[in-house]
Design a protein around this motif. Structure first.
Motif, PDB file in Angstrom:
ATOM      1  N   ALA A  36       0.747  -1.175   0.080  1.00  0.00           N
ATOM      2  CA  ALA A  36      -0.029   0.182  -0.021  1.00  0.00           C
ATOM      3  C   ALA A  36       0.908   1.272  -0.006  1.00  0.00           C
ATOM      4  O   ALA A  36       0.388   2.082  -0.615  1.00  0.00           O
ATOM      5  CB  ALA A  36      -0.846  -0.001   1.211  1.00  0.00           C
ATOM      6  N   ALA A  37       1.656   1.172   0.691  1.00  0.00           N
ATOM      7  CA  ALA A  37       2.828   2.215   0.884  1.00  0.00           C
ATOM      8  C   ALA A  37       3.551   2.540  -0.591  1.00  0.00           C
ATOM      9  O   ALA A  37       3.497   3.631  -1.062  1.00  0.00           O
ATOM     10  CB  ALA A  37       3.954   2.200   1.880  1.00  0.00           C
ATOM     11  N   ALA A  38       3.753   1.420  -1.365  1.00  0.00           N
ATOM     12  CA  ALA A  38       4.573   1.553  -2.699  1.00  0.00           C
ATOM     13  C   ALA A  38       3.344   2.029  -3.523  1.00  0.00           C
ATOM     14  O   ALA A  38       3.924   2.977  -4.493  1.00  0.00           O
ATOM     15  CB  ALA A  38       4.995   0.386  -3.147  1.00  0.00           C
ATOM     16  N   LEU A  39       2.085   1.777  -3.408  1.00  0.00           N
ATOM     17  CA  LEU A  39       1.343   2.093  -4.318  1.00  0.00           C
ATOM     18  C   LEU A  39       1.025   3.625  -3.878  1.00  0.00           C
ATOM     19  O   LEU A  39       0.462   4.475  -5.049  1.00  0.00           O
ATOM     20  CB  LEU A  39       0.023   1.172  -4.194  1.00  0.00           C
ATOM     21  CG  LEU A  39       0.052   0.038  -4.648  1.00  0.00           C
ATOM     22  CD1 LEU A  39      -1.344  -0.629  -4.238  1.00  0.00           C
ATOM     23  CD2 LEU A  39      -0.052  -0.082  -6.321  1.00  0.00           C
ATOM     24  N   CYS A  40       1.118   4.075  -3.017  1.00  0.00           N
ATOM     25  CA  CYS A  40       0.916   5.571  -2.707  1.00  0.00           C
ATOM     26  C   CYS A  40       2.254   6.421  -3.082  1.00  0.00           C
ATOM     27  O   CYS A  40       2.049   7.631  -2.792  1.00  0.00           O
ATOM     28  CB  CYS A  40       0.652   5.961  -1.030  1.00  0.00           C
ATOM     29  SG  CYS A  40      -1.065   4.947  -0.606  1.00  0.00           S
ATOM     30  N   GLY A  41       3.132   5.787  -3.714  1.00  0.00           N
ATOM     31  CA  GLY A  41       4.194   6.428  -3.951  1.00  0.00           C
ATOM     32  C   GLY A  41       5.386   6.609  -3.434  1.00  0.00           C
ATOM     33  O   GLY A  41       6.256   7.230  -3.640  1.00  0.00           O
ATOM     34  N   ALA A  42       5.469   5.848  -2.176  1.00  0.00           N
ATOM     35  CA  ALA A  42       6.536   5.697  -1.636  1.00  0.00           C
ATOM     36  C   ALA A  42       7.732   4.787  -2.110  1.00  0.00           C
ATOM     37  O   ALA A  42       7.357   3.569  -2.719  1.00  0.00           O
ATOM     38  CB  ALA A  42       6.252   5.034  -0.111  1.00  0.00           C
ATOM     39  N   GLY A  43       8.985   5.335  -1.912  1.00  0.00           N
ATOM     40  CA  GLY A  43      10.230   4.451  -2.881  1.00  0.00           C
ATOM     41  C   GLY A  43      10.635   3.403  -1.826  1.00  0.00           C
ATOM     42  O   GLY A  43       9.925   3.360  -0.579  1.00  0.00           O
ATOM     43  N   ARG A  44      11.457   2.723  -2.056  1.00  0.00           N
ATOM     44  CA  ARG A  44      12.085   1.499  -1.403  1.00  0.00           C
ATOM     45  C   ARG A  44      12.407   2.071   0.088  1.00  0.00           C
ATOM     46  O   ARG A  44      12.424   1.619   1.201  1.00  0.00           O
ATOM     47  CB  ARG A  44      13.129   0.925  -2.132  1.00  0.00           C
ATOM     48  CG  ARG A  44      12.643   0.018  -3.081  1.00  0.00           C
ATOM     49  CD  ARG A  44      13.608  -0.867  -3.822  1.00  0.00           C
ATOM     50  NE  ARG A  44      13.170  -1.700  -4.987  1.00  0.00           N
ATOM     51  CZ  ARG A  44      13.741  -2.561  -5.611  1.00  0.00           C
ATOM     52  NH1 ARG A  44      15.108  -2.766  -5.362  1.00  0.00           N
ATOM     53  NH2 ARG A  44      13.379  -3.266  -6.545  1.00  0.00           N
ATOM     54  N   TRP A  45      13.232   3.342  -0.212  1.00  0.00           N
ATOM     55  CA  TRP A  45      13.895   3.846   1.173  1.00  0.00           C
ATOM     56  C   TRP A  45      12.828   4.303   1.833  1.00  0.00           C
ATOM     57  O   TRP A  45      12.948   4.406   3.282  1.00  0.00           O
ATOM     58  CB  TRP A  45      14.997   4.812   0.853  1.00  0.00           C
ATOM     59  CG  TRP A  45      15.549   5.478   1.830  1.00  0.00           C
ATOM     60  CD1 TRP A  45      15.317   6.745   2.365  1.00  0.00           C
ATOM     61  CD2 TRP A  45      16.562   4.940   2.435  1.00  0.00           C
ATOM     62  NE1 TRP A  45      16.229   6.959   3.288  1.00  0.00           N
ATOM     63  CE2 TRP A  45      16.722   5.880   3.551  1.00  0.00           C
ATOM     64  CE3 TRP A  45      17.267   3.863   2.600  1.00  0.00           C
ATOM     65  CZ2 TRP A  45      18.129   5.650   4.449  1.00  0.00           C
ATOM     66  CZ3 TRP A  45      18.183   3.351   3.644  1.00  0.00           C
ATOM     67  CH2 TRP A  45      18.631   4.419   4.508  1.00  0.00           C
ATOM     68  N   GLN A  46      11.755   5.122   1.429  1.00  0.00           N
ATOM     69  CA  GLN A  46      10.793   5.585   2.468  1.00  0.00           C
ATOM     70  C   GLN A  46       9.969   4.358   2.968  1.00  0.00           C
ATOM     71  O   GLN A  46       9.637   4.509   4.099  1.00  0.00           O
ATOM     72  CB  GLN A  46       9.740   6.404   1.332  1.00  0.00           C
ATOM     73  CG  GLN A  46      10.233   7.768   1.135  1.00  0.00           C
ATOM     74  CD  GLN A  46       9.410   8.542   0.361  1.00  0.00           C
ATOM     75  OE1 GLN A  46       8.776   7.973  -0.638  1.00  0.00           O
ATOM     76  NE2 GLN A  46       9.245   9.811   0.658  1.00  0.00           N
ATOM     77  N   CYS A  47       9.475   3.134   2.180  1.00  0.00           N
ATOM     78  CA  CYS A  47       8.805   2.228   2.660  1.00  0.00           C
ATOM     79  C   CYS A  47       9.721   1.628   3.969  1.00  0.00           C
ATOM     80  O   CYS A  47       9.254   1.106   5.074  1.00  0.00           O
ATOM     81  CB  CYS A  47       8.877   1.076   1.803  1.00  0.00           C
ATOM     82  SG  CYS A  47       7.488   1.460   0.441  1.00  0.00           S
TER      83      CYS A  47
END
Length: 291
Positions: free
Chosen positions: A191-202
C-alpha cells in the motif's frame, strides 16, 4: 481468582462468573527455587557491599572514585553499546532476508544461527583468537588483497572483544527481529508503494517503525548480556582492557574483597533495571512481545 464475562459478549441477560484454580499454588515451587538460588544469594552479596569490611558506603566511594575502575566502567559500556549498534545494523537485514527468502533457504540459515548458539562459548572464543591473531586468516587475507602492509592488532584490545562479542550476540537480536517482522502484513508495504513511497521511504517510514518493538527487545537483550560477559573479553581483550564482569570475578575470587565485588555487582544490576524500566516506559510489555 475469578473472571467476569460481560453479558453482552455472551448474548445473555446476566453476568457469568467462571472459577479458575489458584495460580499461586502452581507457581509456588518455581518461586521457592527462584528465592533460594537467585534472590537470596543476590541479597547476601549486595548486603556485604555495605557491611564488608565495615558498615557504610566506602566500597562505592572507592569504586566510583577511582580512575582505574571508572576506565573499566567506560570500557564495559563502550563495548556493550558498540556491539549492540553493530548487531542491529547486521541483524536487521538478516532478519528481513529470513522473512522473504524461500523456506528451505531460511531453514538452512536458521540451522546455522542455532548451531552457532549451541556451540561451546569457549570454543567459539578460541576460534576467534586464531582468526584474529597477527598470523591469522583475517590478516593474511587483508595482506593478500593488498589492503594492508602489515598485520593489524586485532587481539588483546577492545577491537577483538567487539568482533568476538558481536558474532556471539547476533542470534539474540536476529531472532526477536525475525519474530516481529514476520508478523508485519506485506500488504502494508504494498500500500505504501502504491501511494508513491520509494524503497527507502518504505524502509524508514513503514518497516522500521513497525519493527521497532523487536529492535528494542533485541537491543536490550544484547546490551545487558554484553555488560555481564566474561569469557570473551577475558580472552580477546587481555588484562589491559578489563570489563566489569572480569573485575567482579577478580574481587570475588580473591575471597577477601566481597564488599567491592558486591558494590560492582549492584551498579551493574541497577543499570540493567533502569534500562529495562526505560524500555517498558516507551514500549510496554505487550509491544515488546510484538503485539
Amino acid at each position: 481468582m475469578s473472571l467476569l464475562i460481560d453479558s453482552e459478549t455472551l448474548g445473555a441477560s446476566r453476568v457469568v462468573r467462571v472459577q479458575r484454580p489458584n495460580d499461586i499454588k502452581l507457581t509456588l515451587p518455581a518461586l521457592v527455587l527462584l528465592l533460594l538460588f537467585f534472590v537470596l544469594p543476590v541479597v547476601i552479596l549486595l548486603t556485604r557491599s555495605v557491611t564488608d569490611p565495615s558498615l557504610g558506603f566506602g566500597n562505592y566511594v572507592a569504586l566510583l572514585g577511582s580512575m582505574t575502575y571508572l576506565k573499566i566502567f567506560l570500557n564495559t559500556f563502550l563495548v556493550a553499546g558498540v556491539v549492540t549498534v553493530i548487531s542491529l545494523i547486521i541483524g536487521f537485514p538478516v532478519a528481513w532476508a529470513l522473512v522473504i527468502m524461500p523456506g528451505w533457504i531460511a531453514s538452512v540459515v536458521f540451522a546455522i544461527l542455532l548451531l552457532s548458539m549451541w556451540t561451546n562459548l569457549l570454543a567459539r572464543t578460541y576460534a576467534w583468537m586464531v582468526l584474529l591473531q597477527r598470523t591469522g586468516v583475517i590478516n593474511k587475507i587483508l595482506i593478500g588483497l593488498h589492503l594492508i602492509d602489515k598485520p593489524l592488532a586485532l587481539v588483546n584490545n577492545l577491537t577483538g572483544v567487539t568482533i568476538g562479542m558481536t558474532y556471539i550476540m547476533l542470534p539474540f537480536i536476529i531472532l526477536p527481529l525475525y519474530g516481529v517482522i514476520r508478523k508485519i502484513d506485506p500488504a502494508i508495504l504494498q500500500a505504501a508503494a502504491l501511494c508513491g513511497a520509494g524503497r527507502w521511504q518504505c524502509l524508514v517510514r513503514v518497516l522500521l517503525p513497525l519493527a521497532l518493538p523487536g529492535m528494542a527487545a533485541g537491543a536490550l537483550m544484547v546490551f545487558v548480556m554484553s555488560l555481564g560477559y566474561f569469557v570473551t573479553p577475558a580472552l580477546l581483550g587481555g588484562t589491559a582492557n578489563m570489563m566489569l564482569a572480569e573485575l567482579i570475578a577478580q574481587f570475588v575470587q580473591s575471597l577477601v574483597n566481597w564488599g567491592m565485588g558486591g558494590a560492582a555487582a549492584l551498579v551493574l544490576l541497577v543499570v540493567t533495571l533502569v534500562l529495562y524500566a526505560v524500555q517498558l516506559r516507551f514500549f510496554g510489555s505487550n509491544r515488546l512481545g510484538g503485539r
